[in-house]
Design an enzyme around this catalytic site. Structure first.
Site, mmCIF file in Angstrom:
data_model
loop_
_atom_site.group_PDB
_atom_site.id
_atom_site.type_symbol
_atom_site.label_atom_id
_atom_site.label_comp_id
_atom_site.label_asym_id
_atom_site.label_seq_id
_atom_site.Cartn_x
_atom_site.Cartn_y
_atom_site.Cartn_z
ATOM 1 N N LYS A 190 5.387 5.145 19.080
ATOM 2 C CA LYS A 190 6.216 6.345 18.587
ATOM 3 C C LYS A 190 5.472 6.244 17.090
ATOM 4 O O LYS A 190 5.474 5.580 16.379
ATOM 5 C CB LYS A 190 7.677 5.646 18.265
ATOM 6 C CG LYS A 190 8.343 6.735 17.620
ATOM 7 C CD LYS A 190 9.640 6.167 16.706
ATOM 8 C CE LYS A 190 9.368 6.033 15.469
ATOM 9 N NZ LYS A 190 9.021 7.187 14.592
ATOM 10 N N GLY A 241 4.796 -0.860 8.981
ATOM 11 C CA GLY A 241 5.692 0.044 8.096
ATOM 12 C C GLY A 241 6.225 -1.199 7.099
ATOM 13 O O GLY A 241 5.638 -2.285 6.655
ATOM 14 N N SER A 242 7.617 -0.804 6.584
ATOM 15 C CA SER A 242 8.206 -1.406 5.508
ATOM 16 C C SER A 242 8.674 -2.900 5.730
ATOM 17 O O SER A 242 8.979 -3.076 6.852
ATOM 18 C CB SER A 242 9.058 -0.499 4.883
ATOM 19 O OG SER A 242 10.513 -0.711 5.574
ATOM 20 N N THR A 243 8.595 -3.755 4.860
ATOM 21 C CA THR A 243 9.163 -4.984 4.909
ATOM 22 C C THR A 243 10.567 -4.930 5.335
ATOM 23 O O THR A 243 10.950 -5.617 6.502
ATOM 24 C CB THR A 243 8.927 -5.915 3.422
ATOM 25 O OG1 THR A 243 7.537 -6.020 3.306
ATOM 26 C CG2 THR A 243 9.662 -7.218 3.841
ATOM 27 N N GLU A 244 11.329 -4.108 4.688
ATOM 28 C CA GLU A 244 12.746 -3.987 5.055
ATOM 29 C C GLU A 244 13.034 -3.825 6.555
ATOM 30 O O GLU A 244 13.861 -4.363 7.489
ATOM 31 C CB GLU A 244 13.582 -3.060 4.243
ATOM 32 C CG GLU A 244 13.488 -3.324 2.934
ATOM 33 C CD GLU A 244 12.258 -3.267 2.047
ATOM 34 O OE1 GLU A 244 11.990 -4.082 0.989
ATOM 35 O OE2 GLU A 244 11.466 -2.526 2.424
ATOM 36 N N GLU A 263 2.940 -6.024 10.604
ATOM 37 C CA GLU A 263 1.956 -5.450 9.431
ATOM 38 C C GLU A 263 2.723 -4.787 8.409
ATOM 39 O O GLU A 263 3.197 -3.454 8.605
ATOM 40 C CB GLU A 263 0.821 -4.800 9.952
ATOM 41 C CG GLU A 263 -0.342 -4.883 8.930
ATOM 42 C CD GLU A 263 -0.544 -3.588 8.026
ATOM 43 O OE1 GLU A 263 0.029 -3.726 6.878
ATOM 44 O OE2 GLU A 263 -0.741 -2.542 8.449
ATOM 45 N N CYS A 297 -1.121 0.079 2.355
ATOM 46 C CA CYS A 297 -0.040 -1.108 2.186
ATOM 47 C C CYS A 297 -0.855 -1.896 1.558
ATOM 48 O O CYS A 297 -0.262 -3.107 0.948
ATOM 49 C CB CYS A 297 0.242 -1.365 3.624
ATOM 50 S SG CYS A 297 -0.969 -1.562 4.774
ATOM 51 N N GLU A 391 7.029 -1.959 -4.415
ATOM 52 C CA GLU A 391 5.819 -1.520 -3.718
ATOM 53 C C GLU A 391 5.818 0.177 -3.818
ATOM 54 O O GLU A 391 6.618 0.658 -3.394
ATOM 55 C CB GLU A 391 5.342 -1.721 -2.238
ATOM 56 C CG GLU A 391 4.439 -1.021 -1.603
ATOM 57 C CD GLU A 391 4.266 -1.261 -0.167
ATOM 58 O OE1 GLU A 391 3.201 -1.371 0.359
ATOM 59 O OE2 GLU A 391 5.247 -1.506 0.595
#
Length: 777
Positions: A190, A241-244, A263, A297, A391
Site C-alpha cells: 500500500k 511511517g510515524s511512531t504513533e 522503521e 526520517c 519530529e
C-alpha cells in the site's frame, strides 16, 4: 533579455525545467487508476485525487482501497506464493534483474513522475532516488541467488503486507519489495495516499518483465486501507511511517505471532566537534536537514555544535542557507522543492509556532506561497521545547551548543528516538568515540544521509526495530529454521502461603529473589509452595527493582567478548562442581545441557562478528552487532534449569543484562544459581531473577521503558498481553519456540541474533574513485 555580462555579475541561475510531457501524456492516457491485483489493473472504484504539491494541479484519480480489495490482493498473493517460492534462486534473480533493468530504462520518466507527485527537486529524484531503486533490485537479485547458501534452513514467510510513506515513494517500495521477492515471498503493498503514482508505474514494469501474476499486488488508499492490510491474513507487516501509527500496528498484531518490522520516526543528532571542518559540516547540514525538504526520517534535525566554534559555524550556516534556492521542483537548479501537502505544511508551521512561543528563535523558515517553506533553524532552544522534542519533518533544524564530548553524547541521546546520527570531527579517535556512544542504528562520520542496499538501515528505541538492506534485511523476510515443538506444561494455581513447607533436613534455607548481585526478599513478603519448599512470590515492585539493577550493569557490555567468555567458562566450571546437587533438583540431562550451553556461548562471545559491507565507494561501512541493553525473559515451565540457562546465557554472552522470570512451578533450581554466579565473577546486575506468577510478572517487565527487548518462552496464552505491553515503547518481542531444552537445537546463532541489533557505521575511507561521486554512485 538578460546579457551574459549581467549573468556573470550576479551568477544567478536561469530556469532549467525538466520536460514533463511524457509523464503528462501517460497520466492523460491512464486517467483514473484501479488497483494492481493478480497481474492486472482492476476497474476503478471510489477515487481520490493525487495532486502536484508545487502547483495544486490534479495529476490523476486513484482508487480508494477497501477491505474487500485488500482481501482480493492477499488472496492473489497467497495463490502465487507457493509457485514463486518453488522457483530456483536463479529464476527469482532473473526477475529481480529484469526489474532493475526496466527501472533504469525508465529512469527519466520515473524521476519526473516522482517529482510531480511528491514535490522533491528533480535533481534528487534523478540522481539519488531512482538510481538507488535500481541498485536495490540488482543487490537483491544476488540475494535471491545466494539465499539458501547464506541462510540455510530458512524459508520464506509467505505473504508480506507492506505500507510505505510519501517521502521516498519509489525508493521505499524498492526497499521492501526487493528483499521480500528475493526471499521467496509475495507482497501486497500500500503506497502513501499522497504519492501513489510511481508505485502504479512500477506495476506496469512488473507486467513488462513478465513477473508471475500475483507476486506483486498494489492497493492504493488512505489509512483505512493500511489498517485493512494490517488486519488481513498476511504473514508479515513491514511499515515505514510515524511512531504513533507504528505503535498502533504493534498493538493490533499482539498475540498473532506474525512478523513485524517497523522503521519509524527520528530526531537525529548532527554533532559538530570543535576540530571539525566547519565548511564541510555546513554542507553536511544541507545534505541532512534540507535534503528532500527535511522530509526524511533520519534527517540530522538536531544540530549540536561545540560552543567554541558555534559562532563561526552559525555564520557559515546562515550564509549557505541564504543561497539555497526554493522553487519549482522540476527546475534542475532548485535546491528545496514543495512540501508534500498543505496538511504537512501546516503541521510544520504549527510546531515552529509552538517552539517560538516556548522561547526559541526561528532563523529563516518563512512560509511561502503554496506548499513551500524556506529552510531554517531554531536557536536558543531548551531541551524540553516542542521543537526539540517533536519530529518536525520539514526543512527546519534546531541548533544547540555543548562544551564537552560527554555533554554532546548526553544531548544526542536525550530523545526517545534512535534512528541515525552524524558526527563531524577531523580526529578519527574523537569521531569514532562519539559514534560508538550515540544510541542509534546508523551513524555517519563526516557525512550524512548516505544509503546503500548492502548497508542495513533501521533504528533503536522508538524509531522501530528490524532492518532494511543487506543480510540483516534479508533475514527479516525469512522464517527461522523450524524447531520441533514441545508440549506446553500447564501452570498450576499459585496460592500465597504463610506457613512453612515440609520440614527440611539440616539447617533451614529460604529461597530469595536475586538482583543487583544479592539475594532479596520479595517486596510483598509472600511465598508460594513449589517442589522442594517455598519460592518467593515476586511482584511488580520487584520487577522494577530488578530492572533498575540491570540498567546499572552497563560495564558488562564494555568488558569485551573475551572477558565475557571467561565468566561463562567459570559458570560451566562451578556448575559442573555442583552437578550432583542440581541434578537432584532437576535431572542429570538438564545439568549436562546447562554446562554445554555455557561452553557453547563462551565460544561465541568473541566470535559473533559484524561485517564490513561493500557499499558506496570511498567509505568503510561496518555493521556491528551491539547488545540490546536490558532483555526481559520469561522462561519455560518445563525443564527449569536447562530452559533458564538456554535463554539467559546467549543474552549475557552478547553483553546484555537480563531480568528473568524462571519456571513458575519449579524455580528453586534457578534460585540456587546465585551461588554459581557469585563465584564465577559475574558482575552484580547482569543476571536478575524474579520468581512468581509468570502472567503477573511478564506484563510489567515487558512494559518497562528500560527494557530494550523481550523473549517470551512462557505460556502461549500470555503472548498477546506481553506484545501489547511491549508496544508501549516499541520493543521487539521474540516468541521463542518451545522445544526440548536439553537438545542441541536449543542453542545457536538464532539466539545471538535476537540478543543483538546491528549498528551501521559509515566512515570515509580512501580516495573516491573517479566517476563515482554521485549520490547513488
Amino acid at each position: 533579455m538578460t546579457k551574459v555580462s549581467e549573468i556573470m555579475q550576479t551568477m544567478e541561475y536561469g530556469p532549467s525545467t525538466e520536460d514533463a510531457s511524457a509523464v503528462r501524456d501517460w497520466l492523460a492516457r491512464r486517467g483514473t487508476f484501479g488497483h494492481f491485483i493478480n497481474g492486472s489493473f482492476t476497474k476503478p472504484g471510489d477515487t481520490f485525487e493525487t495532486r502536484d504539491p508545487a502547483t495544486g494541479e490534479v495529476l490523476a484519480r486513484v482508487t480508494q482501497g477497501t477491505a474487500d480489495d485488500v482481501a482480493a490482493a492477499v488472496k492473489a498473493a497467497r495463490r502465487a506464493q507457493k509457485g514463486w517460492a518453488a522457483l530456483s534462486g536463479t529464476e527469482r534473480a532473473r526477475h529481480l534483474y529484469a526489474l532493475a533493468r526496466h527501472v533504469q530504462k525508465r529512469e527519466r520518466f520515473l524521476s519526473v513522475l516522482e517529482t510531480l507527485d511528491n514535490g522533491k527537486p528533480i535533481r534528487e529524484a534523478r540522481d539519488i532516488d531512482v538510481p538507488l531503486v535500481a541498485r536495490h533490485f540488482y543487490h537483491h537479485a544476488g540475494w535471491a541467488e545466494l539465499r539458501d547458501t547464506r541462510f540455510p534452513g530458512h524459508a520464506p514467510l509467505g505473504v508480506c503486507g507492506q505500507i510505505i510513506p510519501w517521502n521516498f515513494p519509489l525508493l521505499m517500495l524498492a526497499w521492501k519489495v526487493a528483499p521480500a521477492l528475493a526471499a521467496g515471498n509475495t507482497v501486497v503493498l500500500k503506497p502513501a495516499e499522497y504519492t501513489p503514482l510511481t508505485a502504479l508505474a512500477f506495476a506496469e514494469i512488473c507486467q513488462e518483465v513478465g513477473l508471475p501474476v500475483g507476486v506483486v499486488n498494489i492497493v492504493t488508499g488512505d489509512g483505512a486501507t493500511g489498517a485493512a492490510l494490517v488486519a488481513a491474513e498476511v504473514d508479515k507487516i513491514a511499515f515505514t511511517g510515524s511512531t504513533e501509527v507504528g505503535r498502533g500496528i504493534a498493538t493490533a498484531l499482539a498475540g498473532t505471532g506474525r512478523k513485524l518490522t517497523l522503521e519509524l520516526g527520528g530526531k537525529s543528532p548532527f554533532v559538530v566537534m570543535e576540530d571539525a571542518d566547519l565548511d564541510a559540516a555546513v554542507e553536511g547540514v544541507v545534505d541532512s536537514i534540507w535534503f528532500n525538504q527535511g522530509q526524511v526520517c533520519c534527517a540530522g534535525s538536531r544540530i549540536l555544535v561545540a560552543e567554541s566554534v558555534a559562532a563561526r559555524f552559525e555564520d557559515l550556516l546562515s550564509a549557505r542557507m541564504a543561497r539555497l534556492r526554493v522553487g519549482a521542483p522540476l527546475d534542475k537548479s532548485t535546491d528545496i522543492g514543495a512540501i508534500v501537502d498543505p496538511v504537512q505544511k501546516d503541521r510544520i508551521l504549527s510546531i515552529c509556532r509552538a517552539a517560538t512561543e516556548a522561547g526559541a528563535e526561528l532563523v529563516g523558515g518563512q512560509a511561502q506561497e503554496g506548499c513551500f517553506i524556506a529552510p531554517g533553524y531554531l536557536k536558543n532552544i531548551a531541551p524540553a521545547n516542542p521543537g526539540m522534542e517533536q519530529e518536525i519533518f520539514g526543512p527546519i533544524a534546531t541548533l544547540s551548543t555543548f562544551r564537552t564530548a560527554d555533554e554532546a553524547v548526553e544531548l544526542a541521546n536525550n530523545t526517545r528516538y534512535g534512528l541515525a546520527g552524524s558526527v563531524w570531527s577531523e580526529s578519527a579517535t574523537v569521531a569514532t568515540d562519539i559514534a560508538a556512544r550515540i544510541k542509534a542504528g546508523v551513524i555517519w562520520i563526516n557525512g550524512a544521509n548516505m544509503f546503500d542496499a548492502a548497508a542495513p538501515f533501521g533504528g533503536y528505541r522508538e524509531s522501530g526495530y528490524g532492518r532494511e538492506g543487506g543480510a540483516a534485511g534479508m533475514r527479516d523476510y525469512l522464517a527461522e529454521p523450524a524447531v520441533k515443538p514441545a508440549r506446553e506444561v500447564a501452570l498450576k494455581l499459585v496460592v500465597a502461603v504463610t506457613g512453612g513447607a515440609a520440614p527440611q533436613q539440616g539447617i533451614d534455607r529460604t529461597a530469595k529473589l536475586y538482583y543487583g548481585g544479592a539475594q532479596k526478599r520479595p517486596d510483598g513478603g509472600a511465598m508460594y509452595a513449589v517442589p522442594g519448599g517455598l519460592a518467593p512470590l515476586g511482584s511488580r515492585k520487584d520487577i522494577r527493582n530488578a530492572v533498575e539493577a540491570a540498567t546499572k550493569a552497563g560495564k558488562w557490555a564494555a568488558a569485551g567478548g573475551h572477558a565475557r567468555a571467561q565468566v561463562l567458562y567459570y559458570i560451566a566450571e562451578n556448575l559442573s562442581a555442583r552437578a550432583a546437587e542440581f541434578a537432584a533438583r532437576t535431572s542429570r540431562a538438564e545439568v549436562d545441557a546447562a554446562i554445554a550451553r555455557a561452553f557453547h556461548y563462551a565460544a561465541w562471545a568473541d566470535k559473533f562478528d559484524g561485517a564490513t559491507v561493500q557499499a558506496k565507494p570511498g567509505h568503510l561501512v561496518t555493521v556491528i552487532p551491539e547488545p540490546m541493553g536490558v532483555i526481559g525473559i520469561t522462561c519455560p515451565n518445563a525443564q527449569p534449569l536447562a530452559g533458564f540457562l538456554s535463554l539467559v546465557l546467549p543474552a549475557i554472552a552478547m553483553g546484555n543484562a537480563v531480568v528473568a522470570i524462571p519456571a513458575q512451578d519449579d524455580p528453586l533450581a534457578v534460585t540456587d544459581l546465585y551461588q554459581v554466579f557469585d563465584t564465577s565473577d559475574l558482575p552484580g546486575g547482569v543476571v536478575n531473577i524474579v520468581t512468581g506468577v509468570t502472567a503477573d510478572l511478564a506484563v510489567p517487565l515487558a512494559a518497562h521503558d528500560e527494557v530494550a527487548g523481550f523473549w517470551h518462552a512462557g505460556p502461549a496464552a500470555d503472548l498477546a498481553a506481553v506484545d501489547r505491553a511491549a508496544a508501549g515503547n516499541l520493543k521487539p518481542v521474540w516468541a521463542v519456540p518451545g522445544s526440548d531444552w536439553t537438545g542441541v537445537h536449543a542453542q545457536g546463532e538464532t539466539f545471538l541474533q535476537h540478543a543483538t541489533r546491528s549498528k551501521t557505521i559509515w566512515l570515509p575511507y580512501g580516495a573516491l574513485p573517479a566517476g563515482s561521486g554521485s549520490a547513488a554512485y
